[in-house]
Motif scaffolding. Structure first.
Motif, PDB file in Angstrom:
ATOM      1  N   UNK A   1      -4.394   8.831   1.714  1.00  0.00           N
ATOM      2  CA  UNK A   1      -3.611   8.893   2.952  1.00  0.00           C
ATOM      3  C   UNK A   1      -4.230   9.887   3.924  1.00  0.00           C
ATOM      4  N   UNK A   2      -4.593  11.052   3.431  1.00  0.00           N
ATOM      5  CA  UNK A   2      -5.174  12.078   4.304  1.00  0.00           C
ATOM      6  C   UNK A   2      -6.520  11.637   4.867  1.00  0.00           C
ATOM      7  N   UNK A   3      -7.311  10.928   4.070  1.00  0.00           N
ATOM      8  CA  UNK A   3      -8.590  10.436   4.580  1.00  0.00           C
ATOM      9  C   UNK A   3      -8.384   9.420   5.697  1.00  0.00           C
ATOM     10  N   UNK A   4      -7.258   8.737   5.691  1.00  0.00           N
ATOM     11  CA  UNK A   4      -6.951   7.791   6.757  1.00  0.00           C
ATOM     12  C   UNK A   4      -6.295   8.475   7.960  1.00  0.00           C
ATOM     13  N   UNK A   5      -5.991   9.751   7.816  1.00  0.00           N
ATOM     14  CA  UNK A   5      -5.447  10.555   8.915  1.00  0.00           C
ATOM     15  C   UNK A   5      -6.264  11.850   8.994  1.00  0.00           C
ATOM     16  N   UNK A   6      -7.513  11.767   9.446  1.00  0.00           N
ATOM     17  CA  UNK A   6      -8.426  12.916   9.378  1.00  0.00           C
ATOM     18  C   UNK A   6      -7.939  14.156  10.118  1.00  0.00           C
TER      19      UNK A   6
ATOM     20  N   UNK B   1       0.844  -1.198   0.000  1.00  0.00           N
ATOM     21  CA  UNK B   1       0.000   0.000   0.000  1.00  0.00           C
ATOM     22  C   UNK B   1       0.883   1.254   0.000  1.00  0.00           C
ATOM     23  N   UNK B   2       0.972   1.990   1.102  1.00  0.00           N
ATOM     24  CA  UNK B   2       1.731   3.243   1.099  1.00  0.00           C
ATOM     25  C   UNK B   2       3.218   3.046   1.408  1.00  0.00           C
ATOM     26  N   UNK B   3       3.588   1.852   1.802  1.00  0.00           N
ATOM     27  CA  UNK B   3       4.917   1.638   2.374  1.00  0.00           C
ATOM     28  C   UNK B   3       5.799   0.798   1.465  1.00  0.00           C
TER      29      UNK B   3
ATOM     30  N   UNK C   1     -15.885   2.274  -0.478  1.00  0.00           N
ATOM     31  CA  UNK C   1     -15.676   0.859  -0.177  1.00  0.00           C
ATOM     32  C   UNK C   1     -14.277   0.686   0.408  1.00  0.00           C
ATOM     33  N   UNK C   2     -13.997  -0.494   0.881  1.00  0.00           N
ATOM     34  CA  UNK C   2     -12.641  -0.822   1.302  1.00  0.00           C
ATOM     35  C   UNK C   2     -11.743  -0.803   0.070  1.00  0.00           C
ATOM     36  N   UNK C   3     -10.624  -0.113   0.167  1.00  0.00           N
ATOM     37  CA  UNK C   3      -9.714  -0.019  -0.966  1.00  0.00           C
ATOM     38  C   UNK C   3      -8.973  -1.341  -1.119  1.00  0.00           C
TER      39      UNK C   3
END
Length: 395
Positions: free
Chosen positions: A248-253, A16-18, A372-374
């Motif tokens: 990423x930002x949506x997962x870190x509101x 994913x991001x890593x 949905x779940x990504x």
């Protein structure tokens, strides 16, 4: 279609991001690792921040132009290299880059900000009018930088479906060489037509400027190569950053709120997102042109060297707790835009587009959320530039 991550060369794998755990483990080991690149060639892999800057910053020991050409059926290697700044060394690289530098200064790019803001607003208006759900890649992340680079370069925006499709294939490391050669030929033929049009009747765009001011200093093939590179880099990189960063930002509101509400937080946030995501997996390969040493590892003249940018930007030598996103941190300069003579020419433009787009998107849709779940299939795996294939959102 998603590919199996374990089937990809190590330096282009992601979780994913890593960066994958295997890359992180290599960074903590002494010396360098011997790996295989996407073409099956043996190479030394650089994963640490200081050594990445060392290799990228020294064109006297590490060459771009001496990297063996990829043999694609029907493609003349000399023609393919012409104007491709990433495949050139000084002084040839310096000669061509100097023609463009004035168009990509921070001062010059600031003049584009009002138009960039208009393009962002128009895309958001269209999203709002259509109503949720929306695929952010299709409706925002890709159209904004595509229109910006089209207007700047002098490429008809009406041709976007064709050149976006070709660009996606050109950076796809999983495609057979034969198909990549065919797409490369099509892309150069298309750009050749635009170059010929500009040479016959130069406009006010970047292609027109190059013809008017430097027509005697640059060949047609070089113009085609320069323009082709700018078109791909000008929309693929920023488009994937806009989509991936939004997720990423949506997962870190709490960090998304800073970007949305505090104008002073936007510029640092762009740099942190660049560092955290480093969407170009690895720099263009280099070849050692002398017997040398990096990180205690002996490297012979002629050895291929890969610099894994995502790993280098997660090095503790660059930032404390580097695997944590912190849009307020003041880390040392990242290498997501590269380093040295090949530092990304369009970095000021990319920064301006992101600094304009992120707060505008979050302010327009403060309840933005994924529908949905990504899934893994939504991430672009196996490509030179990492990102998202789709990002379904609602508000």
């Amino acid at each position: 279609m998603s590919v199996e991550v374990q089937d990809l060369p190590l330096h282009v794998q992601r979780d994913q991001f890593d960066p994958p755990a295997g890359i992180n483990a290599l960074r903590d080991k002494p010396g360098l690792e011997r790996v295989t690149d996407s073409l099956g060639r043996a190479a030394w892999l650089v994963t640490r921040y200081e050594e990445a800057r060392e290799v990228l910053g020294d064109a006297t020991r590490f060459s771009n132009s001496r990297v063996p050409s990829v043999e694609m059926p029907g493609v003349d290697p000399d023609e393919a290299r012409a104007g491709q700044l990433l495949a050139l060394d000084p002084p040839e690289h310096t000669r061509l880059r100097r023609l463009l530098t004035g168009e990509f200064t921070v001062k010059r790019i600031r003049r584009l900000q009002p138009r960039i803001a208009e393009i962002v607003t128009e895309a958001l208006d269209a999203m709002e009018a259509a109503g949720p759900p929306s695929d952010l890649v299709h409706d925002f992340a890709l159209p904004v930088p595509s229109l910006v680079i089209c207007e700047l370069l002098g490429v008809p925006y009406a041709d976007r479906d064709e050149f976006q499709t070709r660009a996606g294939k050109q950076i796809d490391l999983t495609l057979p060489i034969e198909e990549r050669g065919r797409v490369f030929t099509e892309a150069r033929a298309y750009m050749g037509e635009l170059v010929d049009r500009a040479r016959a009747e130069p406009g006010d765009d970047l292609l027109g400027m190059l013809v008017r001011e430097h027509g005697d200093d640059v060949t047609r093939s070089e113009l085609v190569g320069i323009a082709s590179l700018l078109l791909i880099a000008g929309h693929e990189t920023t488009a994937n950053m806009l989509a991936l960063s939004t997720l990423v930002l949506l997962r870190h509101p709490e960090q998304a709120a800073l970007v949305r509400d505090d104008p002073d937080a936007v510029a640092p946030a762009v740099e942190e997102l660049m560092r955290f995501l480093s969407i170009v997996h690895a720099a263009v390969p280099r070849v050692a042109i002398v017997d040398t040493e990096v990180g205690g590892q002996a490297i012979a003249d002629g050895d291929l060297v890969l610099v894994q940018l995502a790993a280098a930007d997660r090095d503790r030598a660059l930032a404390d707790d580097p695997d944590r996103l912190d849009v307020g941190r003041a880390a040392a300069p990242h290498v997501a835009f590269g380093h040295g003579v090949h530092h990304c020419l369009g970095a000021p433009l990319a920064r301006m587009e992101m600094a304009t787009a992120f707060p505008a998107l979050l302010q327009r849709f403060p309840t933005l959320a994924t529908t949905t779940e990504i899934a893994r299939a939504d991430f672009r795996e196996g490509t030179f530039i990492y990102g998202m294939r789709s990002l379904p959102l609602t508000w």
